[in-house]
Enzyme design. Structure first.
Site, PDB file in Angstrom:
ATOM      1  N   LYS A 121       0.833  -1.211   0.000  1.00  0.00           N
ATOM      2  CA  LYS A 121       0.000   0.000   0.000  1.00  0.00           C
ATOM      3  C   LYS A 121       0.861   1.253   0.000  1.00  0.00           C
ATOM      4  CE  LYS A 121      -4.416  -1.741   1.147  1.00  0.00           C
ATOM      5  NZ  LYS A 121      -5.719  -1.650   1.727  1.00  0.00           N
ATOM      6  N   LYS A 203      -3.557 -10.905  -6.489  1.00  0.00           N
ATOM      7  CA  LYS A 203      -4.871 -11.259  -5.944  1.00  0.00           C
ATOM      8  C   LYS A 203      -5.943 -10.340  -6.528  1.00  0.00           C
ATOM      9  CE  LYS A 203      -5.590  -8.436  -1.849  1.00  0.00           C
ATOM     10  NZ  LYS A 203      -6.273  -8.366  -0.582  1.00  0.00           N
ATOM     11  N   LYS A 206     -10.523  -5.190  -4.836  1.00  0.00           N
ATOM     12  CA  LYS A 206     -11.550  -4.210  -5.214  1.00  0.00           C
ATOM     13  C   LYS A 206     -10.963  -2.840  -5.470  1.00  0.00           C
ATOM     14  CE  LYS A 206     -13.305  -4.406  -0.550  1.00  0.00           C
ATOM     15  NZ  LYS A 206     -12.180  -3.997   0.291  1.00  0.00           N
TER      16      LYS A 206
HETATM   17  P1  ATP Z   1      -8.441  -3.724  -0.889  1.00  0.00           P
HETATM   18  O1  ATP Z   1      -8.473  -4.523  -2.157  1.00  0.00           O
HETATM   19  O2  ATP Z   1      -9.416  -2.593  -0.879  1.00  0.00           O
HETATM   20  O3  ATP Z   1      -7.076  -3.399  -0.425  1.00  0.00           O
HETATM   21  P2  ATP Z   1      -9.083  -6.128   0.311  1.00  0.00           P
HETATM   22  O4  ATP Z   1     -10.227  -6.592  -0.528  1.00  0.00           O
HETATM   23  O5  ATP Z   1      -7.774  -6.747   0.145  1.00  0.00           O
HETATM   24  O6  ATP Z   1      -9.006  -4.583   0.222  1.00  0.00           O
HETATM   25  P3  ATP Z   1     -10.725  -6.366   2.681  1.00  0.00           P
HETATM   26  O7  ATP Z   1     -11.870  -5.839   1.957  1.00  0.00           O
HETATM   27  O8  ATP Z   1     -10.598  -5.790   4.013  1.00  0.00           O
HETATM   28  O9  ATP Z   1      -9.390  -6.208   1.866  1.00  0.00           O
HETATM   29  O10 ATP Z   1     -10.774  -7.943   2.786  1.00  0.00           O
HETATM   30  C1  ATP Z   1     -11.802  -8.619   3.435  1.00  0.00           C
HETATM   31  C2  ATP Z   1     -11.534 -10.099   3.455  1.00  0.00           C
HETATM   32  O11 ATP Z   1     -11.435 -10.623   2.130  1.00  0.00           O
HETATM   33  C3  ATP Z   1     -10.219 -10.460   4.141  1.00  0.00           C
HETATM   34  O12 ATP Z   1     -10.445 -11.573   4.978  1.00  0.00           O
HETATM   35  C4  ATP Z   1      -9.298 -10.840   3.009  1.00  0.00           C
HETATM   36  O13 ATP Z   1      -8.364 -11.810   3.409  1.00  0.00           O
HETATM   37  C5  ATP Z   1     -10.259 -11.434   2.003  1.00  0.00           C
HETATM   38  N1  ATP Z   1      -9.755 -11.292   0.633  1.00  0.00           N
HETATM   39  C6  ATP Z   1      -9.429 -10.132   0.007  1.00  0.00           C
HETATM   40  N2  ATP Z   1      -9.036 -10.365  -1.262  1.00  0.00           N
HETATM   41  C7  ATP Z   1      -9.119 -11.715  -1.459  1.00  0.00           C
HETATM   42  C8  ATP Z   1      -8.864 -12.586  -2.564  1.00  0.00           C
HETATM   43  N3  ATP Z   1      -8.461 -12.113  -3.739  1.00  0.00           N
HETATM   44  N4  ATP Z   1      -9.060 -13.905  -2.407  1.00  0.00           N
HETATM   45  C9  ATP Z   1      -9.489 -14.398  -1.232  1.00  0.00           C
HETATM   46  N5  ATP Z   1      -9.742 -13.642  -0.142  1.00  0.00           N
HETATM   47  C10 ATP Z   1      -9.578 -12.314  -0.235  1.00  0.00           C
END
Ligand code: ATP
Ligand code: LTN
Length: 338
Positions: A121, A203, A206
């Site tokens: 980040k 990964k 969003k």
């Molecule tokens: P950002 O993309 O905005 O940085 P994020 O999607 O990585 O955020 P959160 O929205 O806080 O982060 O994630 C919520 C949950 O989703 C967490 O438990 C995270 O481990 C899971 N998660 C996020 N991305 C993935 C993915 N690509 N595959 C599986 N699990 C995920």
């Protein structure tokens, strides 16, 4: 009667949170949120919208407010039940910020510097590498430790933060006496790391600038079909799980995760058929899973009054639980409680 009550084993506790930084992706859903729904009967669960975490990157106030409502609605829409689980918004429970300071004083600079999410980040937001972004894991440790959970169900990317939480908890308990349960990450095998449709080495996120890289839980059927059609694969045109086939592997994992089919079953289903058919089948399976969630979400977003009542109820219950842990920690450290 009494003995039955005394000997009934306590349900294990689980807690997890999600940031309201946008509509969740299929990755968030398959990696974390869907498992939360399944855990509600077997665990004593708490789930929160981690809005304080979201401000580690800049948020536009009006949009941020809407995203908090949306994320809370989505938690309800996927099937989290406020009668069974504690559902709340982090900023509405003051103990989180208070505990974060106590835990920041038990977190080492070196530990925080090693966090992959911080490194990623800060590379993506080089103009705003703020103290909050660095201290993020201390706040996350507070979210967790305040509720004394045994498990923290997250996607694989959050394992490092949960491990740091364990270290912080152990350190605090060793110095001041036992206050915290030391929790374990709880990572599902299926869906733990859904990858970007455009770059399957990354990964699915969003916050990706390229909207074709992710499926949002709000995407309509046409958008879902279009995004899967454009998903990066390879030139071999054979559906099987193997090395060097990151794109196809990812699509197979998604398909397996939403249909329950094994990799072998998927391979034989698409034997002799091209990627076009395969991608269309993945899209339809995902559309079917998302449809009922989207319908409930649209209904809930029309009823702000209901959402606010649910938030208030959750905040009151969460405040009672978290205050007890916070007071215990303060007392052990020598603070004067009046
Ligand atoms: P950002 O993309 O905005 O940085 P994020 O999607 O990585 O955020 P959160 O929205 O806080 O982060 O994630 C919520 C949950 O989703 C967490 O438990 C995270 O481990 C899971 N998660 C996020 N991305 C993935 C993915 N690509 N595959 C599986 N699990 C995920
Ligand atoms: N850091 C997590 C979100 C999060 C969280 C938590 C997860 C904040 N507090 C407590 C589990 C438990 C993320 O970025 N996905």
């Amino acid at each position: 009667m009494d003995t039955a009550i005394q000997t009934a084993p306590r349900k294990k506790r689980a807690l997890s949170c999600i940031q309201p930084t946008g509509i969740p992706t299929l990755g968030n859903y398959l990696g974390a949120m869907r498992n939360w729904v399944n855990m509600q009967d077997d665990f004593e669960c708490a789930f929160a919208v981690a809005d304080l975490h979201a401000i580690t990157v800049r948020q536009d106030a009006a949009q941020f407010r809407r995203q908090i409502y949306e994320m809370f609605s989505l938690l309800l829409a996927i099937g989290l039940d406020p009668e069974k689980s504690l559902l709340f918004v982090q900023s509405q429970v003051p103990a989180h910020s208070e505990m974060a300071w106590l835990l920041a004083c038990h977190t080492q600079f070196g530990e925080l510097s090693r966090m992959t999410q911080f490194k990623d980040k800060s590379a993506n937001h080089a103009d705003n590498i703020n103290l909050g972004l660095f201290a993020y894991p201390s706040l996350m440790a507070s979210d967790i430790l305040l509720y004394q959970p045994d498990y923290v169900p997250v996607g694989a990317d959050q394992k490092q933060h949960v491990e740091l939480t364990r270290d912080i908890a152990e350190r605090f308990n060793n110095i001041h006496g036992k206050v915290f349960t030391v929790p374990e990450p709880y990572i599902m095998k299926s869906g733990a790391r859904v990858r970007s449709l455009q770059d399957p080495t990354k990964k699915m996120s969003k916050s990706d600038e390229n909207q074709n890289a992710y499926i949002s839980l709000k995407d309509d059927p046409d958008a879902i079909r279009r995004k899967f059609k454009r998903a990066v694969t390879d030139s071999e045109a054979r559906v099987y799980y193997g090395e060097g086939k990151d794109g196809v592997n990812n699509l197979m994992e998604i398909y397996s995760s939403v249909t329950g089919k094994t990799m072998e079953e998927i391979e034989s289903e698409f034997e002799g058929r091209g990627y076009g058919d395969f991608k269309a089948a993945v899209a339809e399976a995902v559309i079917d899973v998302l449809r009922p969630i989207q319908q409930r979400f649209d209904q809930l977003m029309k009823d702000k009054g209901y959402l606010e009542r649910m938030m208030k109820q959750g905040a009151e219950r969460a405040s009672a639980v978290s205050r007890r842990t916070l007071d215990k920690a303060l007392k052990k450290m020598g603070f004067v409680l009046v």
